[in-house]
Design an enzyme around this catalytic site. Structure first.
Site, PDB file in Angstrom:
ATOM      1  N   LYS A   9     -11.181  30.606 -15.741  1.00  0.00           N
ATOM      2  CA  LYS A   9     -10.352  31.781 -15.422  1.00  0.00           C
ATOM      3  C   LYS A   9      -9.636  31.566 -14.101  1.00  0.00           C
ATOM      4  O   LYS A   9     -10.051  30.747 -13.265  1.00  0.00           O
ATOM      5  CB  LYS A   9     -11.194  33.060 -15.327  1.00  0.00           C
ATOM      6  CG  LYS A   9     -12.367  33.066 -14.338  1.00  0.00           C
ATOM      7  CD  LYS A   9     -12.077  33.545 -12.944  1.00  0.00           C
ATOM      8  CE  LYS A   9     -13.339  33.698 -12.091  1.00  0.00           C
ATOM      9  NZ  LYS A   9     -13.068  33.652 -10.638  1.00  0.00           N
ATOM     10  N   ASP A 126     -19.087  37.925 -13.530  1.00  0.00           N
ATOM     11  CA  ASP A 126     -17.888  37.444 -14.225  1.00  0.00           C
ATOM     12  C   ASP A 126     -18.109  37.247 -15.721  1.00  0.00           C
ATOM     13  O   ASP A 126     -17.140  37.037 -16.463  1.00  0.00           O
ATOM     14  CB  ASP A 126     -17.472  36.058 -13.691  1.00  0.00           C
ATOM     15  CG  ASP A 126     -16.891  36.122 -12.297  1.00  0.00           C
ATOM     16  OD1 ASP A 126     -16.667  37.237 -11.797  1.00  0.00           O
ATOM     17  OD2 ASP A 126     -16.658  35.033 -11.726  1.00  0.00           O
TER      18      ASP A 126
HETATM   19  O1  C5P Z   1     -22.817  38.211 -10.094  1.00  0.00           O
HETATM   20  P1  C5P Z   1     -22.965  36.819  -9.608  1.00  0.00           P
HETATM   21  O2  C5P Z   1     -24.359  36.274  -9.836  1.00  0.00           O
HETATM   22  O3  C5P Z   1     -21.927  35.880 -10.102  1.00  0.00           O
HETATM   23  O4  C5P Z   1     -22.774  36.874  -8.026  1.00  0.00           O
HETATM   24  C1  C5P Z   1     -23.092  35.818  -7.171  1.00  0.00           C
HETATM   25  C2  C5P Z   1     -23.147  36.346  -5.738  1.00  0.00           C
HETATM   26  O5  C5P Z   1     -21.822  36.686  -5.301  1.00  0.00           O
HETATM   27  C3  C5P Z   1     -23.942  37.612  -5.565  1.00  0.00           C
HETATM   28  O6  C5P Z   1     -25.288  37.336  -5.334  1.00  0.00           O
HETATM   29  C4  C5P Z   1     -23.291  38.237  -4.337  1.00  0.00           C
HETATM   30  O7  C5P Z   1     -23.731  37.592  -3.157  1.00  0.00           O
HETATM   31  C5  C5P Z   1     -21.833  37.861  -4.511  1.00  0.00           C
HETATM   32  N1  C5P Z   1     -21.043  38.909  -5.184  1.00  0.00           N
HETATM   33  C6  C5P Z   1     -20.721  40.061  -4.502  1.00  0.00           C
HETATM   34  N2  C5P Z   1     -19.974  41.027  -5.127  1.00  0.00           N
HETATM   35  C7  C5P Z   1     -19.531  40.844  -6.378  1.00  0.00           C
HETATM   36  C8  C5P Z   1     -19.836  39.668  -7.099  1.00  0.00           C
HETATM   37  C9  C5P Z   1     -20.595  38.717  -6.470  1.00  0.00           C
HETATM   38  O8  C5P Z   1     -21.119  40.242  -3.345  1.00  0.00           O
HETATM   39  N3  C5P Z   1     -18.788  41.795  -6.944  1.00  0.00           N
END
Ligand code: C5P
Length: 278
Positions: A9, A126
């Site tokens: 993406k 995502d």
């Molecule tokens: O959701 P995901 O596991 O991909 O997110 C990885 C890290 O990115 C989270 O632990 C957080 O630190 C950060 N994050 C965030 N806000 C979001 C998405 C991700 O702070 N909306």
């Protein structure tokens, strides 16, 4: 055997708000799929098995494909991943692999696709986007997905630096910057992205923004320098996708993106289609 593509993406625009109580950040972003993709195959086996052609990718519980397999009950299956989307590049490769796994297992097991969004959300912010695509407004922490029109400019030139960016580190650096602007309401974000989708590449690029560029460039100054170099050689704005490190610029046609690639031969670049409809 079932073979599926897991597309990368791009975030054509990404706005970030102040940290929520749960530690995540509220987002308002326009996500599109690209023609760059990983490939996964699924075939019946005596017991679950997962292989990847890239030895630097873990094949245990750290891999989102394995976590997706564990979330959806299924008959034993052998899964093979051919990795083409760089990891740590802001292209959502791991999230896309996870969504492709959920969709493939649901198809093999006759599970309705309506059951998948809550599982996708558990795997990462995502992942829900990749259940659908190809063009969507993502809000909440990224998991609230709303279909958007396809962009009129349907090609991009990716600059793929050999820099692995840590998403949590970029969000922490974002928190240390002055207070962010208020995020637009979902309806007005929808409206402005729908308008942006009608613009030609050069005009759309002028409007697009990524609030994670400043913190990512602070953590990796060489990435900021690379962006400046790419902008001056290409003669147009260059943006970052997600939390980096991939940089991109937009073109109206794939032929133009391929021609532009010749101007930055010293960099690792790739011309891609956006929202391919196959
Ligand atoms: O959701 P995901 O596991 O991909 O997110 C990885 C890290 O990115 C989270 O632990 C957080 O630190 C950060 N994050 C965030 N806000 C979001 C998405 C991700 O702070 N909306």
């Amino acid at each position: 055997m079932l073979t599926v593509h897991a597309p990368a993406k791009l975030n054509l625009d990404l706005r970030v708000g102040a940290t929520r109580a749960d530690g995540f950040h509220p987002l308002s972003s326009w996500f599109v799929t690209t023609s760059l993709h990983d490939t996964l195959t699924f075939e019946p086996a005596a017991k679950d098995e997962f292989n990847c052609d890239d030895p630097s990718i873990p094949t245990d519980q750290r891999n989102l494909v394995v976590r997706a397999m564990n979330l959806l009950p299924h008959a034993p299956v052998k899964v093979a991943l051919t990795k083409r989307v760089p990891a740590g590049g802001g292209l959502g490769g791991g999230s896309s692999d996870a969504a492709a796994t959920l969709k493939a297992l649901a198809r093999l097991e006759g599970v309705p696709t309506a059951a998948l969004p809550p599982l996708a959300e558990q795997l990462g912010s995502d992942v829900p986007f990749f259940l659908g695509g190809p063009s969507a407004l993502c809000t909440g922490r990224g998991e609230a997905v709303d279909e958007l029109p396809l962009p009129r400019a349907r090609s991009a030139l990716l600059v793929l630096p050999h820099i692995h960016v840590s998403t949590p580190a970029v969000f922490r650096a974002f928190d240390a910057l002055p207070s962010p602007e208020q995020l637009p309401a979902r309806g007005s974000a929808r409206e402005s992205y729908a308008k942006l989708s009608q613009l030609r590449a050069a005009e759309a690029l002028r409007e697009a923004r990524n609030d994670l560029e400043a913190p990512a460039f602070q953590l990796h100054p060489e990435l900021g320098r690379l962006r400046s170099e790419a902008e001056s050689r290409l003669g147009r704005p260059v943006r970052m996708s997600g939390s980096g490190s991939t940089l991109f610029t937009l073109y109206d046609t794939l032929a133009e993106a391929e021609e532009a690639a010749k101007l930055v031969k010293n960099l690792r670049v790739l011309a891609v289609a956006m929202c391919p409809l196959d």
